[in-house]
Design a protein around this motif. Sequence first.
Motif, short mmCIF file in Angstrom:
data_model
loop_
_atom_site.label_atom_id
_atom_site.label_comp_id
_atom_site.label_asym_id
_atom_site.label_seq_id
_atom_site.Cartn_x
_atom_site.Cartn_y
_atom_site.Cartn_z
N GLU A 26 11.47 11.15 -4.77
CA GLU A 26 11.12 10.00 -5.61
C GLU A 26 11.86 8.78 -5.11
OE1 GLU A 26 11.40 10.59 -9.80
OE2 GLU A 26 10.66 12.65 -9.67
N GLY A 27 11.21 7.66 -5.18
CA GLY A 27 11.82 6.41 -4.75
C GLY A 27 11.43 6.06 -3.33
N ASP A 128 15.74 5.60 -6.04
CA ASP A 128 14.73 5.07 -6.94
C ASP A 128 14.92 3.56 -7.09
OD1 ASP A 128 12.78 4.59 -8.81
OD2 ASP A 128 13.51 6.06 -10.25
N GLU A 130 13.39 1.56 -8.87
CA GLU A 130 13.26 1.08 -10.26
C GLU A 130 14.60 1.06 -10.99
OE1 GLU A 130 10.14 3.13 -12.32
OE2 GLU A 130 8.69 2.71 -10.73
N ASN A 131 15.60 1.76 -10.47
CA ASN A 131 16.92 1.79 -11.09
C ASN A 131 17.85 0.71 -10.55
OD1 ASN A 131 16.22 3.96 -12.70
ND2 ASN A 131 16.97 5.47 -11.24
#
Length: 176
Positions: A26-27, A128, A130-131
């Motif tokens: 992911e990421g 990730d 988004e973090n």
Amino acid sequence: MVGSPDFLTGRGQDQAPEFQELESPEGELHLRFYTPSGAEFALPATGIREVLSPSPDRITPVPNVSPLLLGTLNVRGRVVWVADLGQFLGDAASLNTDRPEISVIAIEDQDIMLGLAVDRILGMEWLDIENVQATTAAPDSVAPFLRGEWVLGQDGSQCLRLLDQVAILRSARWAA
């Protein structure tokens, strides 16, 4: 053997009938590394041309250039400037070049390539995006080159800062 049904399905006497599913990462893929001051940074893999480990004698010093530049490096016939990334970002400590190899990250944008000499490379990691949080406590010398940071650890005392390789390449600091 090729006509055997076990050959076509991938099953044989030495293989289990169940298949293990691989987890998809992911990421986005990033390269993590340290500057001489011990600060940890990451660069997106998409902006990295390659990672090199030349001996210091392969980096040719050039007189009358910015003190941020260590010199030039021949990368398969292409001359690439090599800079001390820590010094560029305002570190007080300069890179120790008295060692067998220097870790150099070659970044590229629109046919401009620059080698960033760093203290130590940790490796590639899926992070990730988004973090990523807005950077709050970055020094003024680093802030223009950051996209944000990830807060690490249970107590949030460590951070991994995400650099913007295009901002580094296009910086006016190279003219100084």
